[in-house]
Design an enzyme around this catalytic site. Structure first.
Site, PDB file in Angstrom:
ATOM      1  N   ARG A  96      -1.759  -9.976  12.739  1.00 13.97           N
ATOM      2  CA  ARG A  96      -2.258  -8.931  11.837  1.00 13.97           C
ATOM      3  C   ARG A  96      -2.959  -9.540  10.622  1.00 13.97           C
ATOM      4  O   ARG A  96      -3.952  -9.006  10.143  1.00 13.97           O
ATOM      5  CB  ARG A  96      -1.107  -8.000  11.416  1.00 13.97           C
ATOM      6  N   ARG A 154      11.178  -6.207   5.798  1.00 11.95           N
ATOM      7  CA  ARG A 154      10.965  -4.833   6.266  1.00 11.95           C
ATOM      8  C   ARG A 154      11.356  -4.694   7.740  1.00 11.95           C
ATOM      9  O   ARG A 154      11.871  -3.660   8.158  1.00 11.95           O
ATOM     10  CB  ARG A 154       9.489  -4.453   6.082  1.00 11.95           C
ATOM     11  N   LYS A 214       0.831  -1.215   0.000  1.00  9.06           N
ATOM     12  CA  LYS A 214       0.000   0.000   0.000  1.00  9.06           C
ATOM     13  C   LYS A 214       0.863   1.262   0.000  1.00  9.06           C
ATOM     14  O   LYS A 214       0.599   2.189  -0.748  1.00  9.06           O
ATOM     15  CB  LYS A 214      -0.947   0.003   1.221  1.00  9.06           C
ATOM     16  N   ARG A 221     -10.499   0.100   7.636  1.00  8.47           N
ATOM     17  CA  ARG A 221     -10.105  -1.269   7.946  1.00  8.47           C
ATOM     18  C   ARG A 221     -11.256  -2.062   8.538  1.00  8.47           C
ATOM     19  O   ARG A 221     -11.092  -3.245   8.846  1.00  8.47           O
ATOM     20  CB  ARG A 221      -8.951  -1.261   8.955  1.00  8.47           C
ATOM     21  N   ARG A 234      10.207  -1.969  12.593  1.00  8.57           N
ATOM     22  CA  ARG A 234       8.883  -1.728  13.167  1.00  8.57           C
ATOM     23  C   ARG A 234       8.570  -2.767  14.227  1.00  8.57           C
ATOM     24  O   ARG A 234       8.771  -3.958  14.028  1.00  8.57           O
ATOM     25  CB  ARG A 234       7.829  -1.805  12.052  1.00  8.57           C
TER      26      ARG A 234
HETATM   27  P1  AMP Z   1      -0.139  -0.017   8.862  1.00 10.12           P
HETATM   28  O1  AMP Z   1       1.040   0.879   8.878  1.00 10.12           O
HETATM   29  O2  AMP Z   1      -1.229   0.442   7.929  1.00 10.12           O
HETATM   30  O3  AMP Z   1       0.237  -1.464   8.628  1.00 10.12           O
HETATM   31  O4  AMP Z   1      -0.793   0.035  10.332  1.00 10.12           O
HETATM   32  C1  AMP Z   1      -0.078  -0.404  11.468  1.00 10.12           C
HETATM   33  C2  AMP Z   1      -1.025  -0.587  12.644  1.00 10.12           C
HETATM   34  O5  AMP Z   1      -1.670   0.660  12.943  1.00 10.12           O
HETATM   35  C3  AMP Z   1      -2.145  -1.584  12.432  1.00 10.12           C
HETATM   36  O6  AMP Z   1      -1.746  -2.924  12.674  1.00 10.12           O
HETATM   37  C4  AMP Z   1      -3.171  -1.083  13.461  1.00 10.12           C
HETATM   38  O7  AMP Z   1      -2.781  -1.459  14.767  1.00 10.12           O
HETATM   39  C5  AMP Z   1      -3.014   0.432  13.367  1.00 10.12           C
HETATM   40  N1  AMP Z   1      -3.928   1.014  12.352  1.00 10.12           N
HETATM   41  C6  AMP Z   1      -3.569   1.634  11.193  1.00 10.12           C
HETATM   42  N2  AMP Z   1      -4.651   2.054  10.513  1.00 10.12           N
HETATM   43  C7  AMP Z   1      -5.726   1.666  11.249  1.00 10.12           C
HETATM   44  C8  AMP Z   1      -7.132   1.785  11.083  1.00 10.12           C
HETATM   45  N3  AMP Z   1      -7.662   2.351   9.997  1.00 10.12           N
HETATM   46  N4  AMP Z   1      -7.935   1.270  12.063  1.00 10.12           N
HETATM   47  C9  AMP Z   1      -7.424   0.702  13.159  1.00 10.12           C
HETATM   48  N5  AMP Z   1      -6.113   0.542  13.375  1.00 10.12           N
HETATM   49  C10 AMP Z   1      -5.249   1.021  12.435  1.00 10.12           C
END
Ligand code: AMP
Length: 189
Positions: free
Chosen positions: A145, A128, A14, A89, A134
């Site tokens: 996840r 990554r 993404k 999400r 991270r």
């Molecule tokens: P990402 O960088 O998009 O993989 O997001 C990392 C983490 O942030 C996810 O595993 C969630 O814990 C949190 N997160 C990011 N976006 C959302 C969202 N739209 N709703 C809920 N949690 C989110």
């Protein structure tokens, strides 16, 4: 204004495809994951609330996310469009996004759904982890996840399809090819 949702499992690319669209079309980019990580780094009240969820691979409760999103979106209304990366999400978030856009005379232009096999996703996320460090990129949390994705986020594909905004892209081993396909699709909108 274009409102583009980039959608896919953790590790589906993404961020990479968002960056390509930003470069090509000058869009603004909302990555909710980046916003949350910045809050944690800055040690804010919100950052303290969300850290536990992220470290556990769980989603942050919808009400927090919806407030954050509207605030960031309103700071981006002057550009050619916005890319939503990592939001929505859940179905609740998708409905909230639709309402928020409607209130501003806007709508989702397209949802780019990224299909990538689970083996490739795991391999990318572990790579990554070594590069970016991270906290949630370790095998145990990645598996959580994926589960959260399939239970809470994957059902949104049907929702986007019903809204008539779904466009599917499948990774077949060549990142540049999929970037080209996505750019061509967005250019044709
Ligand atoms: P990402 O960088 O998009 O993989 O997001 C990392 C983490 O942030 C996810 O595993 C969630 O814990 C949190 N997160 C990011 N976006 C959302 C969202 N739209 N709703 C809920 N949690 C989110």
């Amino acid at each position: 204004m274009d409102n583009i949702v980039i959608f896919g499992a953790p590790g589906s690319g993404k961020g990479t495809y968002s960056a390509a669209l930003v470069k090509e079309f000058g869009y603004n980019h909302i990555s909710t994951g980046d916003v949350l990580r910045a809050e944690i780094k800055a040690g804010t009240k919100l950052g303290k609330i969300v850290k536990g969820y992220i470290d556990q691979g769980q989603l942050i409760p919808d009400e927090h996310m919806i407030d954050i999103l509207a605030g960031v979106y309103d700071s981006m209304l002057d550009g050619p469009g916005v890319i939503f990366d990592g939001f929505p999400r859940t179905i609740v978030q998708a409905k909230a996004l639709k309402d928020m856009l409607q209130e501003r005379g806007e709508k989702i232009t397209i949802t780019i759904n990224l299909n990538v096999s689970e083996d490739v996703l795991m391999e990318r996320l572990l790579r990554r982890a070594k590069i970016e460090g991270r906290a949630d990129d370790n095998e145990e949390t990645i598996k959580k996840r994926f589960k959260v994705y399939y239970n809470q986020t994957y059902p949104l594909i049907e929702w986007f399809k019903n809204e008539g905004v779904l466009s599917e892209f499948t990774f077949k081993g060549d990142t540049n090819l999929i970037i080209k396909e996505i750019i061509e699709k967005v250019a044709s909108l």
